[in-house]
Motif scaffolding. Sequence first.
Motif, mmCIF file in Angstrom:
data_model
loop_
_atom_site.group_PDB
_atom_site.id
_atom_site.type_symbol
_atom_site.label_atom_id
_atom_site.label_comp_id
_atom_site.label_asym_id
_atom_site.label_seq_id
_atom_site.Cartn_x
_atom_site.Cartn_y
_atom_site.Cartn_z
ATOM 1 N N THR A 23 0.828 -1.205 0.000
ATOM 2 C CA THR A 23 0.000 0.000 0.000
ATOM 3 C C THR A 23 0.865 1.258 0.000
ATOM 4 N N GLN A 24 1.914 1.268 0.815
ATOM 5 C CA GLN A 24 2.813 2.416 0.859
ATOM 6 C C GLN A 24 3.513 2.621 -0.472
ATOM 7 N N LEU A 27 1.039 3.990 -3.108
ATOM 8 C CA LEU A 27 0.710 5.387 -2.867
ATOM 9 C C LEU A 27 1.820 6.301 -3.386
ATOM 10 N N SER A 30 2.146 5.997 -7.298
ATOM 11 C CA SER A 30 0.994 6.604 -7.967
ATOM 12 C C SER A 30 1.085 8.119 -7.960
ATOM 13 N N GLN A 31 1.491 8.699 -6.822
ATOM 14 C CA GLN A 31 1.629 10.147 -6.749
ATOM 15 C C GLN A 31 2.695 10.650 -7.712
ATOM 16 N N ALA A 155 -4.988 11.455 -1.907
ATOM 17 C CA ALA A 155 -4.620 10.178 -1.288
ATOM 18 C C ALA A 155 -3.364 10.336 -0.428
ATOM 19 N N THR A 156 -2.398 11.093 -0.919
ATOM 20 C CA THR A 156 -1.165 11.328 -0.170
ATOM 21 C C THR A 156 -1.457 12.132 1.092
ATOM 22 N N ALA A 159 -3.160 9.975 3.783
ATOM 23 C CA ALA A 159 -2.303 8.945 4.374
ATOM 24 C C ALA A 159 -1.230 9.518 5.293
#
Length: 218
Positions: A23-24, A27, A30-31, A155-156, A159
């Motif tokens: 997941t990390q 993230l 993707s960013q 999203a960033t 999180a």
Amino acid sequence: MTESVRAALGALQDERDHSWTPTQLDLNVSQRRELVIGFDGARTIKVGDPMPNFALEAVNGTTIRLDSLIATGPAVLIFFRFAGCPACNVALPVYQRVLWPTLRELGVPLVAISPQISSKLSEIQQRHALDFTIATDRGNHLARQLGITFEANSATRQAASTPLGEVTGTGTWELPFPTALVVDETGVVAWSDVTPDWMKRTEADAIINAVRSIITQI
């Protein structure tokens, strides 16, 4: 072989691949991918553009002015994110070891610039014993003029354990793209490299070659 920023960042990514959760990793990737896809190089400062005049606060309390930097020749500016940025903590020490000795010998100033406030920004200089100047671009004023700022996606932000604005002291999520500029003695950008993916940084050799090329024309 000259020490490579790319290799050092590659080692950082390898470490993450083994220590971060899927997941990390997703993230982060993707960013960065989103920034690369959305990047519009036409909006950033170009070779041949006049460099906006500026006065920046160095972490030692002095004021760094463009006219003073280029009084006797070119100057190199490196924009980075903030003192706690892992990639910045990899790239800047490489510049200290590989880039700065040559620039110092050539009499060319090197200034690394972040929007982070000076009281927090000084940590990275102390941590790595960086000899070149570290300065604050308050409010991203200069970086905005250069067209090199971005903000993290939702999203960033969601999180993050601590809002970035608290980490940097700026109160915002705005950061500069990693950017290297060579400004000649007339105040014109003679060479530039803007990288929207913060895990990719300009190699020291490329900057040195650009500086040498400019100096031979003076």
